[in-house]
Design a protein around this motif. Structure first.
Motif, PDB file in Angstrom:
ATOM      1  N   ALA A 182      18.938  52.030  40.651  1.00  0.00           N
ATOM      2  CA  ALA A 182      18.222  51.248  39.447  1.00  0.00           C
ATOM      3  C   ALA A 182      18.112  51.810  38.305  1.00  0.00           C
ATOM      4  CB  ALA A 182      16.608  51.341  40.142  1.00  0.00           C
ATOM      5  N   LEU A 183      18.179  53.233  38.302  1.00  0.00           N
ATOM      6  CA  LEU A 183      18.122  53.882  36.941  1.00  0.00           C
ATOM      7  C   LEU A 183      19.463  53.439  36.009  1.00  0.00           C
ATOM      8  CD1 LEU A 183      17.014  57.529  37.933  1.00  0.00           C
ATOM      9  CD2 LEU A 183      15.934  55.933  36.570  1.00  0.00           C
ATOM     10  N   ASP A 184      20.584  53.377  36.799  1.00  0.00           N
ATOM     11  CA  ASP A 184      21.896  53.159  36.038  1.00  0.00           C
ATOM     12  C   ASP A 184      21.721  51.493  35.509  1.00  0.00           C
ATOM     13  OD1 ASP A 184      23.100  55.426  36.726  1.00  0.00           O
ATOM     14  OD2 ASP A 184      24.291  54.567  38.323  1.00  0.00           O
ATOM     15  N   GLN A 185      21.136  50.791  36.347  1.00  0.00           N
ATOM     16  CA  GLN A 185      21.232  49.503  35.965  1.00  0.00           C
ATOM     17  C   GLN A 185      20.150  49.075  34.570  1.00  0.00           C
ATOM     18  OE1 GLN A 185      20.742  45.885  37.263  1.00  0.00           O
ATOM     19  NE2 GLN A 185      22.754  46.367  38.113  1.00  0.00           N
ATOM     20  N   VAL A 186      19.148  49.993  34.693  1.00  0.00           N
ATOM     21  CA  VAL A 186      17.921  49.909  33.521  1.00  0.00           C
ATOM     22  C   VAL A 186      18.766  50.588  32.140  1.00  0.00           C
ATOM     23  CG1 VAL A 186      16.020  50.784  32.718  1.00  0.00           C
ATOM     24  CG2 VAL A 186      16.056  49.943  34.895  1.00  0.00           C
ATOM     25  N   ARG A 187      19.539  51.823  32.492  1.00  0.00           N
ATOM     26  CA  ARG A 187      20.126  52.126  31.256  1.00  0.00           C
ATOM     27  C   ARG A 187      21.208  51.234  30.632  1.00  0.00           C
ATOM     28  NH1 ARG A 187      21.858  57.981  31.032  1.00  0.00           N
ATOM     29  NH2 ARG A 187      21.899  57.935  33.309  1.00  0.00           N
TER      30      ARG A 187
END
Lengths: 488, 182, 94
Positions: free
Chosen positions: A49-54
């Motif tokens: 999820a963090l990767d997606q948001v970044r």
């Protein structure tokens, strides 16, 4: 009982809800899940999820999101994840509250429940395991499947009817000798590849898969996993590894694929190693049973050596590879009578897999043997193996058995049967051969699957180690038998 | 084959409703996902009475009332926060496929501890049908589950099944059809 | 004083201090067939607590020890689960 619909999504604690609200303006991109669900994943530090948001919102927005998460964590006494998991668990309980009721006393599951308990009790569980192995594996797969049924199909159907016809046909249609050799020669695609796969392996594997499906469907395997967990911990594994290990007695290649069910990389490596070194697949079991059929004491020693090597090699490997066994947890389903159609469906599905994945490899193996013979590479390899047979106190013909064992284990063994019939091999020599052949290099198919699953470095490393180790054990056994004056 | 004929065939397939929607089957290990997959699609996959058998993703097609749906069986998944590789695979599958329908299969006796995943799916905005499988085992234990109450509280379609003997499958197909044909 | 298994390390030390106040003890101290209420699951660094939660082993639930050897077998709700000593050590009951 309240039947009004619950307002979903359900609210978490005020701190978490505030954090979700402050994430809302940051998340502008388009995501496959709702902003609320995404926010919750972010707050729990989910990496994907963090990767997606970044990726979608840019570094600046990403850092703001991280700040929200840190702020929330500072406000809470426990990990965010724990708070969320707790809320959800409580909702689950609350939603079912009053809807799940007992309207009759719990019926005893009778025989199944009783049997299930016996399987888990160490006092009765290990004798049951011994019975399962003796009747399921030895009597049904080994004696009946590998002996009686293979005898009928291989010797009578293929040996006397199909193969002579195919050979005669090929020899008439194709006059060119090397091609005849490739197709119907001693190690030909048909005579070696197809015959081996269909007449020998297929029946054995079918019988094994049947037994395995019954064990699976009855709920026995989780109980076995529970029973054996402690012992496996010493080998750096946990109870979960019984599934690939037991499957390995059918087909080590399939079992190597199934190591994927294990949770850590370390466990997958250790299990792959044990499968390639010590666990005899059903084809190997067939060969060993045939070789040692006249020597019950030899069979006993073979079993002892295999168990010993399994434990010692596993123990050592677990010490060499850094890490600790993963903790064991497994649901224990109710013990039940297997559903016949389910068992058949499963067996067929596995056979289908077997044919699609392993069968082509046997054909490649016969092609390789053909090339090896045509180019003289095999003669070179055989000459290199000669001294090895001398260390093992075996006739030099045994080298053929070892070399071909890699491609087709029973073929190597076939040469040995002939030597045995001519009275050129003693019981001790047969025992040594059986041990070395079992420990020796996995078959081509297993090697290739190991290559695919574990990478070439691991696969080659295991290959070299297994070779050396098999010969070492063989030499020790040979000397040991002589020194102790044991004749089997 | 001429390109014209290819288009004609495509057109005919569309008229017959070839794979109009994707359905993903998901749930914890050992709740009967693979048997359900078999009952819906007629395709065989290896099914087991121990966790972790569906290591790879299996795809098939379900045909019902002249329509065809793509059905995907996923590896066992306890929650939306993955711990194991299997769970990671399942979640990625769910997020990438963006299925028109998710069938969350649970063991009816243990519905309380499996509901958190249902709630997470609803939270994520995925369309869910809750499949209460092994309802016969629940009855055998002398228990009764008020499905209507649960349905009203959760506000999603719920179907009780016993996949291994086919009970409830027809109703489930009907529900899927009703949900997707809207 | 509850015995702290060495693998639990510091987490358990603090948990232990807390569970003394609450009169709770680690599941491994229960005898076979003994039933208790779960008061807490220790949050170990590796996140094994999540697996217990997934099995329905969570605070507030009633747990029965079915078997202790060679591995723990417990009953929670309608689930039977085998968990080893390390996992069982995370469960605090009263």
């Amino acid at each position: 009982m309240p039947t009004s619909p619950v307002e979903i999504p359900l609210p978490y604690s005020p701190e978490i809800e505030e954090a979700i609200a402050s994430l809302k303006p940051i998340l502008q991109g388009s995501y496959p899940i709702s902003p609320r669900a995404l926010s919750l994943l972010l707050l729990q530090g989910d990496e994907e999820a963090l990767d997606q948001v970044r990726e979608q919102e840019g570094q600046d927005a990403f850092e703001r999101a991280q700040a929200v998460r840190t702020r929330l964590q500072d406000r809470l006494s426990e990990p965010v994840e724990w708070h969320i998991a707790q809320s959800r668990h409580q909702w689950g309980q609350a939603l079912v509250e009053g809807a799940l009721e007992r309207n009759a006393p719990k019926k005893s599951r009778g025989l199944g429940e009783w049997l299930g308990m016996l399987c888990m009790n160490p006092i009765t569980g290990f004798p049951i395991l011994a019975l399962v192995l003796y009747f399921g594996l030895y009597q049904f797969v080994g004696i009946f499947g590998a002996g009686t049924v293979v005898g009928l199909i291989e010797e009578n159907l293929f040996g006397e009817i199909i193969n002579p016809a195919v050979t005669a046909f090929v020899e008439r249609v194709i006059p060119w000798q090397p091609i005849q050799q490739l197709l119907v020669g001693e190690y030909g695609v048909w005579t070696l590849g197809v015959t081996y796969a269909v007449a020998l392996i297929l029946p054995i594997v079918t019988f094994f898969f049947l037994v395995f499906a019954v064990l699976e469907d009855s709920g026995y395997l989780p109980r076995l996993a529970m029973l054996i967990d402690r012992a496996f911990k010493a080998l750096g594994l946990n109870g979960r590894a019984v599934i690939p290990i037991v499957l390995g007695f059918g087909c080590d290649t399939m079992a190597t694929v199934v190591t994927r069910v294990l949770e850590t990389k370390r466990e997958r490596i250790l299990t792959t190693f044990l499968l390639s070194l010590t666990i005899p697949c059903s084809a190997q079991l067939g060969v060993v049973l045939a070789l040692l059929s006249g020597h019950p004491k030899g069979l006993l020693i073979w079993t002892g050596v295999m168990i010993g090597v399994f434990l010692i090699a596993g123990w050592l490997a677990a010490r060499v590879l850094p890490g600790a066994p993963a903790p064991f947890y497994m649901e224990i389903p109710p013990m039940r009578f297997p559903n016949i159609s389910n068992v058949i469906v499963k067996t067929l599905a596995r056979l289908q897999w077997y044919f699609l994945e392993v069968f082509p490899l046997f054909l490649i193996a016969s092609l390789m043997v053909w090339i090896g013979q045509l180019t003289g590479l095999f003669d070179l390899a055989l000459r290199a193996l000669q001294p090895v047979t001398q260390w093992l106190a075996l006739p030099s013909e045994a080298a053929v058995a070892f070399l071909f064992g890699f491609f087709r284990r029973d073929y190597g063994a076939a040469g040995l049967y002939q030597l045995d019939e001519q009275g050129l091999l003693s019981g001790n020599q047969l025992l040594v051969v059986a041990v070395v052949l079992t420990l020796f290099v996995p078959c081509v198919a297993q090697f290739l699957v190991t290559l695919k699953e574990r990478g070439w470095r691991m696969a080659l490393g295991m290959l070299v180690f297994t070779l050396a180790f098999a010969l070492l054990v063989g030499v020790f056994l040979s000397w040991g038998l002589q020194a102790l004056g044991i004749a089997v | 084959m001429g390109i014209k004929r290819w288009f004609q065939r495509k057109g005919k397939q569309q008229a017959e409703g070839i794979e109009t929607a994707t359905i993903v089957i998901l749930g914890s290990p050992n709740v009967g996902k693979s048997v359900l997959f078999h009952k819906l699609t007629g395709r065989y996959v290896t099914v087991s009475n121990y966790p972790g058998t569906t290591v790879e993703i299996t795809r098939g097609a379900m045909r019902y009332r002249g329509r065809s749906y793509k059905v995907i069986d996923s590896p066992g998944m306890y929650s939306f926060n993955p711990i194991t590789d299997e769970e990671r695979i399942s979640r990625r599958l769910l997020l990438q496929q963006k299925p028109e329908l998710a069938l969350h299969v649970v063991d009816a006796r243990n519905v309380d501890r499996m509901l958190p995943l249902t709630l997470q799916l609803i939270e994520a905005g995925l369309p869910v049908i809750l499949v209460l499988n092994m309802i016969d085992e629940l009855e055998r234990d002398g228990l009764r589950l008020e499905i209507n109450a649960l349905r009203q509280r959760l506000n999603v379609p719920i179907v009780a099944t016993a996949c291994h003997n086919g009970r409830g499958i027809q109703e489930l197909k009907e529900q899927i059809h009703a949900y997707l044909a809207r | 004083m509850v015995k702290v298994p060495p693998w639990l390390g510091e987490v358990a030390q603090t948990e232990n201090a807390r569970c003394k106040d609450m009169m709770s003890r680690i599941l491994t101290s229960l005898a076979t067939r003994e039933t208790a209420r779960i008061v807490d699951i220790q949050r170990d660094a590796e996140g094994h607590w999540r697996k217990l939660m997934a099995l329905g082993i969570a605070p507030g639930r009633i747990i029965t020890v079915i078997q202790r050897f060679p591995t723990f077998v417990v009953e929670v709700g309608h689930t039977h689960a085998a968990i080893d000593r390390q996992m069982a050590g995370l469960i605090l009951v009263e």
